[in-house]
Design an enzyme around this catalytic site. Sequence first.
Site, PDB file in Angstrom:
ATOM      1  N   ARG A   1      30.143  27.392  -9.049  1.00  0.00           N
ATOM      2  CA  ARG A   1      29.439  26.830 -10.466  1.00  0.00           C
ATOM      3  C   ARG A   1      27.965  27.178 -10.062  1.00  0.00           C
ATOM      4  O   ARG A   1      27.270  27.444  -8.998  1.00  0.00           O
ATOM      5  CB  ARG A   1      29.278  25.419 -10.190  1.00  0.00           C
ATOM      6  CG  ARG A   1      30.732  24.885 -10.371  1.00  0.00           C
ATOM      7  CD  ARG A   1      30.967  23.096 -10.584  1.00  0.00           C
ATOM      8  NE  ARG A   1      30.500  22.917  -8.929  1.00  0.00           N
ATOM      9  CZ  ARG A   1      30.735  21.270  -8.490  1.00  0.00           C
ATOM     10  NH1 ARG A   1      31.117  20.455  -9.359  1.00  0.00           N
ATOM     11  NH2 ARG A   1      29.991  21.173  -7.071  1.00  0.00           N
TER      12      ARG A   1
ATOM     13  N   CYS B   1      24.878  27.208   2.085  1.00  0.00           N
ATOM     14  CA  CYS B   1      26.051  26.751   2.670  1.00  0.00           C
ATOM     15  C   CYS B   1      26.495  27.831   3.190  1.00  0.00           C
ATOM     16  O   CYS B   1      25.962  28.942   3.504  1.00  0.00           O
ATOM     17  CB  CYS B   1      26.969  26.725   2.157  1.00  0.00           C
ATOM     18  SG  CYS B   1      27.291  24.396   1.494  1.00  0.00           S
TER      19      CYS B   1
ATOM     20  N   HIS C   1      23.903  30.410  -3.080  1.00  0.00           N
ATOM     21  CA  HIS C   1      25.643  30.110  -2.709  1.00  0.00           C
ATOM     22  C   HIS C   1      25.472  30.878  -1.509  1.00  0.00           C
ATOM     23  O   HIS C   1      24.390  31.984  -1.516  1.00  0.00           O
ATOM     24  CB  HIS C   1      26.367  29.890  -3.512  1.00  0.00           C
ATOM     25  CG  HIS C   1      26.222  29.048  -4.769  1.00  0.00           C
ATOM     26  ND1 HIS C   1      26.600  27.627  -4.130  1.00  0.00           N
ATOM     27  CD2 HIS C   1      26.635  29.027  -5.822  1.00  0.00           C
ATOM     28  CE1 HIS C   1      27.562  26.857  -5.445  1.00  0.00           C
ATOM     29  NE2 HIS C   1      26.906  28.134  -6.367  1.00  0.00           N
TER      30      HIS C   1
END
Length: 330
Positions: free
Chosen positions: A110, A210, A169
């Site tokens: 996303r 992450c 990300h």
Amino acid sequence: MVKTGAASNKSQGNKNEQKKLKTSDGSKRKKVVRRNSQGDKENLPECVQKTNGPKRKREPLEPTSNISDHYPKKKRAVSTKSELYSMSNRPLGYCLIVNNFNFEGTLQLRNRTGTDKDKDDLTRVFEKMAFKVEVRDDLQASDIQNVLKEFAERDHSQMDAFACCILSHGEKGSVLGIDGKPVPIRELTNLFANCHTLVNKPKLFFIQACQGNEAQQGVWMADGQENTTEERTFEEDSHTATSHSVPIEADFLIGIATVEYHKAFRHKTDGSIFIQELCNQLESGCPRKEDIHSILTKVNSIVSSKILQGHKQMPEVRYTLTKALVLPMK
């Protein structure tokens, strides 16, 4: 005959004189020995005179650790210049911010809402620390590699440091381009390990991403210890984990939002918990001349104390700095 008698008398006289000398020397030696054998106290030094009183009881030896040092110790001269990185040049160095928001081209990732708040706050804080900030938005994996290679090939000889902040990300040991492809952090740092104009200068990397899909669970704490609760909406900067590692060379510092295999959280409007706390602690600690290790320890403590969607987040700092790093703040 007369001559012979005179010679004999002369030799006899010499013998008598030698005998007298031997006798006198021997008598003197005997007298000295006789005096010592009699124990004449007047002729003995005080330390060997005998006493008729009771023997003094020998006290136990005192440990040397309890004996005060009567000689003043010389203080070691500490050279702050040799123990601190130089931070005198202006601009202090380049600060590259890679801000990846748009992931619409991927199926499972996303858009990273809230990342612009991180970008703006990092820009403000690093400019206050005299860095020359440059922002690159929405880069694919190959573009991330190319832009870092460009900065590694620049001339940093008139600067004292380099900083890079990557907001994206990620997965274990990597950050993702907006095309969803991973870029190993190791490859990015190695570009600067070979930069000759940054030798012996600190190279700082702060990564909001992450490092896996696992959610870190909290543990029970003793009574009286509380965790800070967070009830607001957070998202994950995550992706599937791979097997990359993050080794670093000399004079590097890499601050990552979370430990390997776990998720990092970002608020939809307020930015990520790691980057926001990093900015807060830099703004409060740098004016007080706190070193970067102390500042990042506080970041770790505060972020790890929060509960994010029922889970925890533990940032990780890896560094091979060889001196203390105190960043300036305007």
